[in-house]
Design a protein around this motif. Structure first.
Motif, PDB file in Angstrom:
ATOM      1  N   VAL A 127      32.022  50.929  39.458  1.00 55.33           N
ATOM      2  CA  VAL A 127      33.185  50.048  39.555  1.00 55.33           C
ATOM      3  C   VAL A 127      33.067  48.942  38.512  1.00 55.33           C
ATOM      4  N   ILE A 128      34.172  48.675  37.811  1.00 55.78           N
ATOM      5  CA  ILE A 128      34.195  47.626  36.791  1.00 55.78           C
ATOM      6  C   ILE A 128      35.429  46.771  37.045  1.00 55.78           C
ATOM      7  N   GLY A 129      35.219  45.475  37.327  1.00 59.56           N
ATOM      8  CA  GLY A 129      36.357  44.632  37.654  1.00 59.56           C
ATOM      9  C   GLY A 129      36.044  43.160  37.500  1.00 59.56           C
ATOM     10  N   ASP A 130      36.929  42.332  38.046  1.00 58.30           N
ATOM     11  CA  ASP A 130      36.817  40.877  37.944  1.00 58.30           C
ATOM     12  C   ASP A 130      37.447  40.258  39.189  1.00 58.30           C
ATOM     13  N   PRO A 131      37.520  38.920  39.295  1.00 57.81           N
ATOM     14  CA  PRO A 131      38.035  38.318  40.530  1.00 57.81           C
ATOM     15  C   PRO A 131      39.421  38.792  40.947  1.00 57.81           C
ATOM     16  N   ALA A 132      40.302  39.071  39.995  1.00 59.67           N
ATOM     17  CA  ALA A 132      41.637  39.546  40.355  1.00 59.67           C
ATOM     18  C   ALA A 132      41.580  40.886  41.077  1.00 59.67           C
TER      19      ALA A 132
END
Length: 242
Positions: A127-132
């Motif tokens: 999984v690759i993501g950020d706060p959004a």
């Protein structure tokens, strides 16, 4: 407030409108807020919720309608409730989240959401993501809790380490990555680590990406063209424009 030309287009694509009622809100961290709502019949109309399910909320910006997508958090079809989480920054959506109170209502349109876990289910998740994307990340981890997962989480603030990650230390590995160079640092970190983690046989792996649109596009091309992952083993969706 009408929904303008965007609302007309969404109607043409069979968008369905609902009105949510706020029942409360909580400040999770200085940069993250959770709003609780009743669903206006949405979950009954859809027969429940799928992992990472999202809706378009309508706000007003400079006197014009403005829509943004948010993931359903902890949907309860029997109660007809769920929550919405906001990574706070400047803008009408976050202004609303900071000011809203019990009894307030907000219009929403359901159109475009759709996600099904691959079959057979993955034995490894990346999984690759950020706060959004955190609400969607948590939703995905909740859906397959026993699946080993490696998460690269990009952020620009040390306080983001306090966000409500739903991690199981026995199955999940979280890597915090500082946002630098417009997302290029995250891309470099993933490229340095992912090939070795995937190994020669990546048929049992699944990669889910939700960053800014530019970073997501770069990573999607890398996964499919350079690493050779098939389309049904990659889900990539840009969550915001840098």
């Amino acid at each position: 407030m009408g929904h303008g030309w965007e609302g007309v287009v969404l109607k043409l694509f069979r968008g369905r409108d609902f009105t949510f009622t706020v029942t409360g809100a909580e400040q999770v961290t200085d940069r993250f807020r959770r709003v609780h709502v009743t669903d206006g019949g949405l979950l009954a109309a859809t027969g429940g919720a799928h992992p990472t399910m999202w809706v378009r909320l309508w706000f007003e910006k400079d006197g014009k309608p403005h829509q943004r997508a948010y993931t359903l958090v902890d949907p309860d079809p029997e109660a007809g409730t769920f929550s919405l989480e906001f990574a706070l920054h400047e803008g009408p959506a976050c202004d609303w989240a900071k000011e809203t109170k019990a009894g307030d209502t907000i219009d929403a349109t359901l159109q475009g959401t759709g996600f099904t876990l691959p079959d057979p289910a993955p034995k490894r998740l990346f999984v690759i993501g950020d706060p959004a994307a955190l609400p969607a990340i948590n939703s995905l981890l909740d859906a397959i809790p026993q699946t080993p997962a490696t998460i690269w989480f990009e952020s620009s603030d040390e306080d983001d380490r306090k966000l409500p990650f739903r991690l199981d230390e026995a199955h999940h590995t979280l890597h915090h990555v500082e946002r630098r160079e417009g997302g290029a640092h995250l891309v470099a970190e993933v490229k340095a680590a992912l090939p070795g983690l995937l190994g020669d046989d990546h048929s049992d792996a699944y990669v889910w990406v939700a960053c800014d649109t530019s970073t997501t596009r770069t990573l999607s091309a890398y996964l499919r063209k350079e690493l050779g992952l098939p389309k049904d083993r990659v889900n990539a969706l840009g969550y915001w424009r840098p």
